[in-house]
Design a protein around this motif. Structure first.
Motif, short mmCIF file in Angstrom:
data_model
loop_
_atom_site.label_atom_id
_atom_site.label_comp_id
_atom_site.label_asym_id
_atom_site.label_seq_id
_atom_site.Cartn_x
_atom_site.Cartn_y
_atom_site.Cartn_z
N ALA A 101 7.40 -17.93 -12.05
CA ALA A 101 6.00 -18.39 -12.12
C ALA A 101 5.06 -17.28 -11.66
O ALA A 101 4.77 -17.17 -10.46
N GLY A 110 1.29 -15.67 -11.20
CA GLY A 110 0.02 -16.35 -10.97
C GLY A 110 -1.03 -15.45 -10.35
O GLY A 110 -0.81 -14.26 -10.08
N THR A 169 0.47 -13.20 -7.63
CA THR A 169 1.67 -13.75 -7.02
C THR A 169 2.79 -13.83 -8.05
O THR A 169 2.55 -13.84 -9.25
N GLU A 215 -0.80 -20.78 -11.59
CA GLU A 215 0.45 -20.16 -12.01
C GLU A 215 0.77 -20.58 -13.45
O GLU A 215 0.29 -21.62 -13.93
N LEU A 219 8.17 -16.88 -2.80
CA LEU A 219 6.99 -16.31 -3.46
C LEU A 219 6.58 -15.03 -2.76
O LEU A 219 6.62 -14.94 -1.53
#
Length: 222
Positions: free
Chosen positions: A120, A122, A99, A140, A81
């Motif tokens: 993902a 977010g 993120t 997310e 991430l």
């Protein structure tokens, strides 16, 4: 006689210099002044913070829902991430950021093992309480793709909403470990609810910039 004449001449020269206005002003200019010189001070403003950070963690969970089996374990995944905190909420030291994660399954064997990859994006709210630790919470929108290894089967795609919250402990200013809890709800051919956790390492880099204020604060100038 010569020494006496030299002393008289030096005394007369000092008295003459003391009567010249320009010289007197130059000597007195070395004293402290009550009004600062132009450009010697810094205007009112605030320090703006940008935090670039990254996490790499192991993610595990339990699946419940219309999946054909109750309390089914979700596949062990590695979750890289990256994130950027760019806005502080009203001088509270609470930062808002974005993120982007790319989790993928580590169980990519054959048979009943599941191979999954996901993206993902977010949002995140966080606060660094001190140099040693901080907390965060975020949401997310993962898109999970499960390629089927059986001939003739279709690849499955799930869309979901994920809530996450945890804390980070820093060994140095920018390196530490983190642990968080995750709750995921997926929609698709088979809806599923996943409850699990993630733990790993975190690296952060903070950048500071001083910006001048555009207005006069309450109470007037001081």
């Amino acid at each position: 006689m010569l020494r006496r004449s030299s002393w008289v001449l030096a005394t007369a020269l000092v008295m003459l210099l003391a009567r010249i206005p320009g010289v007197h002003a130059q000597v007195s200019g070395w004293a402290g002044s009550s009004s600062p010189a132009v450009g010697s001070g810094m205007g009112r403003g605030q320090t703006r913070v940008l935090e670039l950070f990254g996490q790499v963690g192991l993610q595990e969970g339990v699946v419940a829902g219309d999946t054909g089996a109750s309390d089914q374990r979700s596949p062990l995944a590695l979750k890289p991430l990256i994130g950027l905190n760019f806005h502080e909420i009203a001088h509270t030291r609470i930062m808002v950021g974005v993120t982007l994660a790319f989790p993928f399954s580590l169980e990519m064997g054959f048979g009943h093992d599941i191979s999954q990859v996901a993206v993902a994006p977010g949002v995140l709210v966080s606060r660094r309480e001190c140099a040693s630790w901080g907390w965060y919470a975020g949401a997310e929108l993962p898109v999970v793709i499960t390629p089927e290894r059986i001939v003739g089967a279709q690849t499955e795609a799930l869309f979901g909403v994920s809530l996450r919250g945890g804390a980070s402990w820093y060994f140095t200013a920018g390196f530490g470990v983190f642990a968080e809890m995750n709750m995921d709800l997926y929609f698709g051919d088979s809806a599923a609810f996943v409850f699990g956790g993630t733990a790993g390492i975190v690296v952060s880099y903070e950048m500071f910039r001083y910006g001048l204020s555009t207005g006069v604060p309450a109470g007037g100038a001081s």
